[in-house]
Write a protein that holds these residues in place. Structure first.
Motif, PDB file in Angstrom:
ATOM      1  N   ASN A  49       0.823  -1.210   0.000  1.00 22.39           N
ATOM      2  CA  ASN A  49       0.000   0.000   0.000  1.00 22.39           C
ATOM      3  C   ASN A  49       0.857   1.260   0.000  1.00 22.39           C
ATOM      4  OD1 ASN A  49      -2.517  -1.151  -0.168  1.00 22.39           O
ATOM      5  ND2 ASN A  49      -2.846  -1.204   2.027  1.00 22.39           N
ATOM      6  N   ALA A  50       1.950   1.246   0.752  1.00 15.89           N
ATOM      7  CA  ALA A  50       2.839   2.411   0.790  1.00 15.89           C
ATOM      8  C   ALA A  50       3.508   2.633  -0.561  1.00 15.89           C
ATOM      9  CB  ALA A  50       3.887   2.234   1.888  1.00 15.89           C
ATOM     10  N   GLN A  51       3.921   1.566  -1.220  1.00 17.26           N
ATOM     11  CA  GLN A  51       4.530   1.706  -2.547  1.00 17.26           C
ATOM     12  C   GLN A  51       3.508   2.212  -3.575  1.00 17.26           C
ATOM     13  OE1 GLN A  51       7.706   1.465  -3.591  1.00 17.26           O
ATOM     14  NE2 GLN A  51       8.225   1.277  -1.439  1.00 17.26           N
ATOM     15  N   TYR A  52       2.291   1.742  -3.459  1.00 13.51           N
ATOM     16  CA  TYR A  52       1.236   2.209  -4.365  1.00 13.51           C
ATOM     17  C   TYR A  52       0.962   3.694  -4.149  1.00 13.51           C
ATOM     18  CZ  TYR A  52      -3.206   2.370  -6.855  1.00 13.51           C
ATOM     19  OH  TYR A  52      -4.204   2.698  -7.721  1.00 13.51           O
ATOM     20  N   LEU A  53       0.912   4.117  -2.885  1.00 20.70           N
ATOM     21  CA  LEU A  53       0.704   5.528  -2.580  1.00 20.70           C
ATOM     22  C   LEU A  53       1.868   6.368  -3.094  1.00 20.70           C
ATOM     23  CD1 LEU A  53      -0.967   7.744  -1.246  1.00 20.70           C
ATOM     24  CD2 LEU A  53       0.221   7.220   0.905  1.00 20.70           C
ATOM     25  N   ALA A  54       3.089   5.876  -2.958  1.00 25.30           N
ATOM     26  CA  ALA A  54       4.261   6.600  -3.473  1.00 25.30           C
ATOM     27  C   ALA A  54       4.169   6.761  -4.989  1.00 25.30           C
ATOM     28  CB  ALA A  54       5.538   5.870  -3.083  1.00 25.30           C
ATOM     29  N   MET A  55       3.726   5.715  -5.679  1.00 19.95           N
ATOM     30  CA  MET A  55       3.565   5.797  -7.127  1.00 19.95           C
ATOM     31  C   MET A  55       2.522   6.851  -7.490  1.00 19.95           C
ATOM     32  SD  MET A  55       2.183   2.928  -9.793  1.00 19.95           S
ATOM     33  CE  MET A  55       0.522   3.101  -9.168  1.00 19.95           C
ATOM     34  N   LYS A  56       1.418   6.872  -6.750  1.00 18.49           N
ATOM     35  CA  LYS A  56       0.368   7.848  -7.017  1.00 18.49           C
ATOM     36  C   LYS A  56       0.842   9.268  -6.723  1.00 18.49           C
ATOM     37  CE  LYS A  56      -3.419   6.089  -8.268  1.00 18.49           C
ATOM     38  NZ  LYS A  56      -3.865   6.256  -9.643  1.00 18.49           N
ATOM     39  N   ILE A  57       1.646   9.451  -5.695  1.00 19.90           N
ATOM     40  CA  ILE A  57       2.185  10.777  -5.379  1.00 19.90           C
ATOM     41  C   ILE A  57       3.128  11.232  -6.492  1.00 19.90           C
ATOM     42  CG2 ILE A  57       3.742  12.018  -3.816  1.00 19.90           C
ATOM     43  CD1 ILE A  57       2.399  10.469  -1.526  1.00 19.90           C
ATOM     44  N   GLN A  58       3.922  10.319  -7.016  1.00 17.40           N
ATOM     45  CA  GLN A  58       4.802  10.668  -8.122  1.00 17.40           C
ATOM     46  C   GLN A  58       4.000  11.043  -9.364  1.00 17.40           C
ATOM     47  OE1 GLN A  58       7.360   7.229  -8.249  1.00 17.40           O
ATOM     48  NE2 GLN A  58       8.837   8.145  -6.823  1.00 17.40           N
ATOM     49  N   GLN A  59       2.907  10.336  -9.625  1.00 21.38           N
ATOM     50  CA  GLN A  59       2.042  10.690 -10.748  1.00 21.38           C
ATOM     51  C   GLN A  59       1.419  12.068 -10.555  1.00 21.38           C
ATOM     52  OE1 GLN A  59      -0.902   7.623 -11.108  1.00 21.38           O
ATOM     53  NE2 GLN A  59       0.450   6.221 -12.203  1.00 21.38           N
ATOM     54  N   LEU A  60       0.982  12.352  -9.334  1.00 15.34           N
ATOM     55  CA  LEU A  60       0.390  13.651  -9.028  1.00 15.34           C
ATOM     56  C   LEU A  60       1.419  14.757  -9.196  1.00 15.34           C
ATOM     57  CD1 LEU A  60      -2.046  15.256  -7.912  1.00 15.34           C
ATOM     58  CD2 LEU A  60      -1.102  14.849  -5.637  1.00 15.34           C
ATOM     59  N   THR A  61       2.631  14.532  -8.724  1.00 14.42           N
ATOM     60  CA  THR A  61       3.697  15.523  -8.855  1.00 14.42           C
ATOM     61  C   THR A  61       4.007  15.784 -10.323  1.00 14.42           C
ATOM     62  OG1 THR A  61       4.639  14.747  -6.771  1.00 14.42           O
ATOM     63  CG2 THR A  61       6.056  16.070  -8.180  1.00 14.42           C
ATOM     64  N   LYS A  62       4.069  14.730 -11.105  1.00  7.85           N
ATOM     65  CA  LYS A  62       4.346  14.870 -12.534  1.00  7.85           C
ATOM     66  C   LYS A  62       3.224  15.651 -13.223  1.00  7.85           C
ATOM     67  CE  LYS A  62       5.351  12.148 -16.634  1.00  7.85           C
ATOM     68  NZ  LYS A  62       5.452  10.802 -17.199  1.00  7.85           N
ATOM     69  N   ALA A  63       1.974  15.384 -12.854  1.00  5.23           N
ATOM     70  CA  ALA A  63       0.844  16.098 -13.452  1.00  5.23           C
ATOM     71  C   ALA A  63       0.859  17.573 -13.077  1.00  5.23           C
ATOM     72  CB  ALA A  63      -0.471  15.459 -13.016  1.00  5.23           C
ATOM     73  N   VAL A  64       1.269  17.893 -11.859  1.00  8.99           N
ATOM     74  CA  VAL A  64       1.330  19.293 -11.425  1.00  8.99           C
ATOM     75  C   VAL A  64       2.467  20.019 -12.132  1.00  8.99           C
ATOM     76  CG1 VAL A  64       1.848  20.780  -9.446  1.00  8.99           C
ATOM     77  CG2 VAL A  64       0.215  18.919  -9.204  1.00  8.99           C
ATOM     78  N   VAL A  65       3.620  19.363 -12.235  1.00  4.01           N
ATOM     79  CA  VAL A  65       4.770  19.991 -12.893  1.00  4.01           C
ATOM     80  C   VAL A  65       4.487  20.232 -14.372  1.00  4.01           C
ATOM     81  CG1 VAL A  65       7.166  19.588 -13.601  1.00  4.01           C
ATOM     82  CG2 VAL A  65       6.476  19.155 -11.246  1.00  4.01           C
ATOM     83  N   GLU A  66       3.866  19.270 -15.031  1.00  7.18           N
ATOM     84  CA  GLU A  66       3.560  19.408 -16.458  1.00  7.18           C
ATOM     85  C   GLU A  66       2.294  20.229 -16.717  1.00  7.18           C
ATOM     86  OE1 GLU A  66       3.411  15.415 -17.895  1.00  7.18           O
ATOM     87  OE2 GLU A  66       5.581  15.145 -17.733  1.00  7.18           O
ATOM     88  N   LYS A  67       1.603  20.595 -15.657  1.00  3.82           N
ATOM     89  CA  LYS A  67       0.392  21.419 -15.719  1.00  3.82           C
ATOM     90  C   LYS A  67      -0.676  20.818 -16.629  1.00  3.82           C
ATOM     91  CE  LYS A  67       2.816  25.549 -14.503  1.00  3.82           C
ATOM     92  NZ  LYS A  67       3.470  26.748 -14.944  1.00  3.82           N
ATOM     93  N   THR A  68      -0.879  19.530 -16.474  1.00  2.00           N
ATOM     94  CA  THR A  68      -1.938  18.869 -17.232  1.00  2.00           C
ATOM     95  C   THR A  68      -3.246  18.988 -16.458  1.00  2.00           C
ATOM     96  OG1 THR A  68      -1.521  16.742 -16.183  1.00  2.00           O
ATOM     97  CG2 THR A  68      -0.353  17.192 -18.228  1.00  2.00           C
ATOM     98  N   ASN A  69      -4.334  18.934 -17.162  1.00  2.00           N
ATOM     99  CA  ASN A  69      -5.644  19.006 -16.516  1.00  2.00           C
ATOM    100  C   ASN A  69      -6.179  17.631 -16.158  1.00  2.00           C
ATOM    101  OD1 ASN A  69      -5.698  21.769 -16.659  1.00  2.00           O
ATOM    102  ND2 ASN A  69      -6.710  21.800 -18.661  1.00  2.00           N
ATOM    103  N   ARG A  70      -5.320  16.636 -16.281  1.00  2.00           N
ATOM    104  CA  ARG A  70      -5.724  15.267 -15.984  1.00  2.00           C
ATOM    105  C   ARG A  70      -5.950  15.100 -14.481  1.00  2.00           C
ATOM    106  NH1 ARG A  70      -1.688  10.925 -15.759  1.00  2.00           N
ATOM    107  NH2 ARG A  70      -2.923   9.291 -14.870  1.00  2.00           N
ATOM    108  N   LYS A  71      -7.059  14.494 -14.130  1.00  4.07           N
ATOM    109  CA  LYS A  71      -7.376  14.271 -12.721  1.00  4.07           C
ATOM    110  C   LYS A  71      -6.585  13.071 -12.202  1.00  4.07           C
ATOM    111  CE  LYS A  71     -11.126  13.278  -9.570  1.00  4.07           C
ATOM    112  NZ  LYS A  71     -12.499  12.847  -9.435  1.00  4.07           N
TER     113      LYS A  71
END
Length: 125
Positions: A49-71
């Motif tokens: 679960n912790a590794q899955y959450l880390a993966m999701k946080i990395q995806q969220l960070t990437k989406a914020v940095v790239e300024k995508t409107n993807r949820k």
């Protein structure tokens, strides 16, 4: 992000150390095997679960940095479902795996993450 990766690596080392301790307890204390197995199962699921959450946080960070409107969500339902599936498995085999230590094991990695974060912050100051 390097600090995040280093923190994940420290949590992984702690988890592997804790799991090795649990496996030794399982091998050396046969009368407590159900309790040791509960900690092993709970800690493994907690780590997944912790590794899955880390993966999701990395995806969220990437989406914020790239300024995508993807949820991007953090996958709470998935992580809760995995924990619930673990509890169902343990309830099915109560003679092999103790429910109480499985529930405790589900919090091991999260508590390790919290404690390692506190130690890391206190060293930085």
């Amino acid at each position: 992000m390097d600090d995040f990766s280093a923190h994940l690596k420290a949590v992984q080392k702690f988890t592997l150390f804790f799991l090795s301790f649990c496996f030794f307890a399982w091998a050396l204390l046969p009368e407590y095997r159900a309790y040791s197995m509960g900690l092993i199962v709970g800690t493994c699921v907690s780590y997944i679960n912790a590794q899955y959450l880390a993966m999701k946080i990395q995806q969220l960070t990437k989406a914020v940095v790239e300024k995508t409107n993807r949820k991007v969500n953090l996958g709470f339902i998935t992580r809760a479902s995995i924990a619930l599936l673990t509890v169902v498995l343990v309830v099915k085999y109560p003679e092999k795996i103790a429910l109480s230590t499985t529930l405790a094991g589900l919090f091991v990695v999260q508590l390790a993450t919290l404690l390692l974060g506190i130690v890391s912050n206190s060293r930085r100051k």
